[in-house]
Write a protein that holds these residues in place. Structure first.
Motif, PDB file in Angstrom:
ATOM      1  N   ALA A  32      18.628   3.223 -35.896  1.00  0.00           N
ATOM      2  CA  ALA A  32      19.410   4.256 -35.220  1.00  0.00           C
ATOM      3  C   ALA A  32      19.050   4.274 -33.740  1.00  0.00           C
ATOM      4  N   PRO A  33      20.033   4.289 -32.858  1.00  0.00           N
ATOM      5  CA  PRO A  33      19.741   4.225 -31.426  1.00  0.00           C
ATOM      6  C   PRO A  33      18.951   5.439 -30.961  1.00  0.00           C
ATOM      7  N   ALA A  34      18.020   5.188 -30.059  1.00  0.00           N
ATOM      8  CA  ALA A  34      17.226   6.280 -29.502  1.00  0.00           C
ATOM      9  C   ALA A  34      18.017   6.991 -28.420  1.00  0.00           C
ATOM     10  N   ARG A  35      17.689   8.259 -28.201  1.00  0.00           N
ATOM     11  CA  ARG A  35      18.308   8.992 -27.111  1.00  0.00           C
ATOM     12  C   ARG A  35      17.860   8.377 -25.801  1.00  0.00           C
ATOM     13  N   PRO A  36      18.772   8.064 -24.894  1.00  0.00           N
ATOM     14  CA  PRO A  36      18.389   7.409 -23.637  1.00  0.00           C
ATOM     15  C   PRO A  36      17.377   8.242 -22.872  1.00  0.00           C
ATOM     16  N   SER A  37      16.444   7.545 -22.220  1.00  0.00           N
ATOM     17  CA  SER A  37      15.460   8.226 -21.393  1.00  0.00           C
ATOM     18  C   SER A  37      16.063   8.576 -20.050  1.00  0.00           C
ATOM     19  N   PRO A  38      15.407   9.448 -19.282  1.00  0.00           N
ATOM     20  CA  PRO A  38      15.950   9.838 -17.981  1.00  0.00           C
ATOM     21  C   PRO A  38      16.109   8.636 -17.069  1.00  0.00           C
ATOM     22  N   THR A  39      17.104   8.656 -16.207  1.00  0.00           N
ATOM     23  CA  THR A  39      17.310   7.607 -15.232  1.00  0.00           C
ATOM     24  C   THR A  39      16.884   8.107 -13.866  1.00  0.00           C
ATOM     25  N   ALA A  40      16.968   7.215 -12.887  1.00  0.00           N
ATOM     26  CA  ALA A  40      16.513   7.579 -11.545  1.00  0.00           C
ATOM     27  C   ALA A  40      17.335   8.722 -10.959  1.00  0.00           C
ATOM     28  N   SER A  41      18.574   8.905 -11.447  1.00  0.00           N
ATOM     29  CA  SER A  41      19.424   9.961 -10.909  1.00  0.00           C
ATOM     30  C   SER A  41      19.163  11.314 -11.560  1.00  0.00           C
ATOM     31  N   THR A  42      18.348  11.308 -12.643  1.00  0.00           N
ATOM     32  CA  THR A  42      18.032  12.553 -13.330  1.00  0.00           C
ATOM     33  C   THR A  42      17.036  13.359 -12.510  1.00  0.00           C
ATOM     34  N   PRO A  43      17.265  14.665 -12.295  1.00  0.00           N
ATOM     35  CA  PRO A  43      16.302  15.464 -11.525  1.00  0.00           C
ATOM     36  C   PRO A  43      14.935  15.439 -12.188  1.00  0.00           C
ATOM     37  N   GLN A  44      13.887  15.393 -11.381  1.00  0.00           N
ATOM     38  CA  GLN A  44      12.537  15.394 -11.914  1.00  0.00           C
ATOM     39  C   GLN A  44      12.233  16.755 -12.545  1.00  0.00           C
ATOM     40  N   ALA A  45      11.435  16.729 -13.624  1.00  0.00           N
ATOM     41  CA  ALA A  45      11.086  17.963 -14.318  1.00  0.00           C
ATOM     42  C   ALA A  45       9.822  18.586 -13.741  1.00  0.00           C
ATOM     43  N   GLY A  46       9.408  18.170 -12.552  1.00  0.00           N
ATOM     44  CA  GLY A  46       8.216  18.737 -11.941  1.00  0.00           C
ATOM     45  C   GLY A  46       7.171  17.669 -11.710  1.00  0.00           C
ATOM     46  N   PRO A  47       6.188  17.954 -10.873  1.00  0.00           N
ATOM     47  CA  PRO A  47       5.193  16.946 -10.523  1.00  0.00           C
ATOM     48  C   PRO A  47       4.251  16.594 -11.665  1.00  0.00           C
ATOM     49  N   THR A  48       4.116  17.455 -12.665  1.00  0.00           N
ATOM     50  CA  THR A  48       3.239  17.169 -13.798  1.00  0.00           C
ATOM     51  C   THR A  48       3.985  17.431 -15.097  1.00  0.00           C
ATOM     52  N   ARG A  49       5.030  16.662 -15.321  1.00  0.00           N
ATOM     53  CA  ARG A  49       5.800  16.813 -16.551  1.00  0.00           C
ATOM     54  C   ARG A  49       4.930  16.534 -17.775  1.00  0.00           C
ATOM     55  N   TYR A  50       4.008  15.582 -17.634  1.00  0.00           N
ATOM     56  CA  TYR A  50       3.072  15.272 -18.716  1.00  0.00           C
ATOM     57  C   TYR A  50       1.682  15.700 -18.257  1.00  0.00           C
ATOM     58  N   THR A  51       1.032  16.518 -19.052  1.00  0.00           N
ATOM     59  CA  THR A  51      -0.259  17.074 -18.659  1.00  0.00           C
ATOM     60  C   THR A  51      -1.430  16.427 -19.377  1.00  0.00           C
ATOM     61  N   ARG A  52      -1.157  15.640 -20.406  1.00  0.00           N
ATOM     62  CA  ARG A  52      -2.259  14.999 -21.117  1.00  0.00           C
ATOM     63  C   ARG A  52      -1.803  13.677 -21.718  1.00  0.00           C
ATOM     64  N   LEU A  53      -2.747  12.821 -21.980  1.00  0.00           N
ATOM     65  CA  LEU A  53      -2.482  11.502 -22.531  1.00  0.00           C
ATOM     66  C   LEU A  53      -2.058  11.628 -23.995  1.00  0.00           C
ATOM     67  N   PRO A  54      -0.943  11.010 -24.400  1.00  0.00           N
ATOM     68  CA  PRO A  54      -0.543  11.075 -25.804  1.00  0.00           C
ATOM     69  C   PRO A  54      -1.302  10.045 -26.644  1.00  0.00           C
ATOM     70  N   ASP A  55      -1.329  10.266 -27.931  1.00  0.00           N
ATOM     71  CA  ASP A  55      -1.897   9.301 -28.866  1.00  0.00           C
ATOM     72  C   ASP A  55      -0.994   8.067 -28.864  1.00  0.00           C
ATOM     73  N   PRO A  56      -1.444   6.899 -28.393  1.00  0.00           N
ATOM     74  CA  PRO A  56      -0.538   5.748 -28.275  1.00  0.00           C
ATOM     75  C   PRO A  56      -0.008   5.239 -29.603  1.00  0.00           C
ATOM     76  N   CYS A  57      -0.771   5.457 -30.688  1.00  0.00           N
ATOM     77  CA  CYS A  57      -0.310   4.983 -31.991  1.00  0.00           C
ATOM     78  C   CYS A  57       0.703   5.927 -32.637  1.00  0.00           C
ATOM     79  N   SER A  58       0.973   7.069 -31.981  1.00  0.00           N
ATOM     80  CA  SER A  58       1.968   8.002 -32.513  1.00  0.00           C
ATOM     81  C   SER A  58       3.323   7.842 -31.829  1.00  0.00           C
ATOM     82  N   LEU A  59       3.418   6.925 -30.867  1.00  0.00           N
ATOM     83  CA  LEU A  59       4.636   6.807 -30.069  1.00  0.00           C
ATOM     84  C   LEU A  59       5.716   5.978 -30.744  1.00  0.00           C
ATOM     85  N   LEU A  60       5.360   5.236 -31.798  1.00  0.00           N
ATOM     86  CA  LEU A  60       6.337   4.509 -32.604  1.00  0.00           C
ATOM     87  C   LEU A  60       6.106   4.861 -34.068  1.00  0.00           C
ATOM     88  N   THR A  61       7.188   5.008 -34.822  1.00  0.00           N
ATOM     89  CA  THR A  61       7.055   5.180 -36.266  1.00  0.00           C
ATOM     90  C   THR A  61       6.742   3.819 -36.888  1.00  0.00           C
TER      91      THR A  61
END
Length: 308
Positions: free
Chosen positions: A21-50
């Protein structure tokens, strides 16, 4: 046996060519930024793919933590033809803000000496091609049988390394890597898990990823992280056997406390030191920190804990 192997190879070929099933497209360069710290912590890398997504890219692959993030690869006992053997490395860097992330993306020579970042440093002056629709900016490098993709999502920079056991790259590698990038971006865009609704069960609904708390660390499992001079183990206490999460955490904390433990005040809800190890309870989490400067390390960890 030959017939069984032939059937397996047909199934693997089908898995590698079929679209999920296609993934929802990620933001592009024309998408407004969600702030200077949209991500505040490192995610678990092994949880990023099923598992399903990862095995679409790495047939029969399994994940394990490495010095560099999460590596999906074929388990050792399984033997397949080179054309069916792939590895995929997923690594994430969370910068302080978007400006720092842009610098990190454009000048990987400033990155820590960690794969796949070190390969990207070497390739910084080599030609690359963009991956349209992936993140706010992206670049793809091809080196013999390995495809590298580095892309930025707000203040996070993700590096993917995708390799086949064949001598040359498969034409599908770049498309498959783009799918992986979009899947990762979709997970990165999800809101953080909510805190426990029941206060008696404690503040944390799940254990935070340990390396999101210990800066510049490398993961063991998701609940352990280490770096030179320090290590962290996170123990999460859920409700169990009719007891609330808080009750379980307090019993767990008491279990680890042995004589001649020394009480330490001003850290978490309760803390003690025992033989160079500092144990701290924060609501329904129990933290074990080993370091010559454990008090300072714990203060940094407490500052990085999710709020809620």
């Amino acid at each position: 046996m030959t017939r069984i192997l032939a059937v397996l190879l047909v199934l693997l070929a089908t898995a590698c060519s079929a679209d999920l099933a296609p993934a929802r497209p990620s933001p592009t360069a024309s998408t407004p930024q969600a702030g200077p710290t949209r991500y505040t912590r490192l995610p678990d890398p092994c949880s990023l793919l099923t598992i399903e997504q990862a095995q679409h890219l790495v047939p029969l692959g399994r994940s394990h933590y490495s010095e560099t993030g999460c590596l999906w690869s074929l388990p050792g006992p399984i033997r397949l033809p080179a054309s069916s053997v792939y590895t995929l490395l997923v690594d994430v860097h969370v910068a302080a803000d978007v400006t720092a992330a842009r610098t990190y993306f454009k000048q990987p020579v400033t990155s820590p000496a960690r794969a796949p970042w070190e390969q990207l440093r070497v390739m910084a002056e080599r030609p690359s091609s963009p991956a349209p629709g992936v993140g706010d900016e992206s670049a793809v490098h091809q080196v013999t049988a390995t495809t590298y993709m580095i892309y930025r999502l707000s203040n996070a920079v993700i590096a993917l390394r995708y390799t086949t056991a064949e001598e040359a790259a498969d034409p599908r590698q770049r498309d498959n890597l783009r799918k992986a990038a979009l899947w990762v971006a979709e997970v990165m865009d999800r809101p953080a898990p909510a805190a426990n609704a029941n206060a008696a069960d404690g503040r944390f609904a799940a254990a935070p990823y340990a390396c999101s708390l210990l800066a510049d660390g490398s993961p063991g499992p998701a609940t352990a992280c280490r770096r030179e001079g320090a290590s962290l183990t996170v123990r999460h206490a859920p409700p169990w056997n009719g007891k609330s999460g808080l009750e379980v955490a307090k019993e767990m904390f008491a279990y680890y406390r042995k004589r001649p433990a020394k009480t330490v005040k001003g850290l978490g809800d309760e803390a003690f030191r025992l033989k160079g190890t500092l144990w701290v309870r924060v609501s329904n989490l129990v933290l074990e920190v080993r370091s010559n400067d454990a008090t300072a390390v714990v203060r940094q960890i407490l500052d990085r804990l999710p709020h809620g």
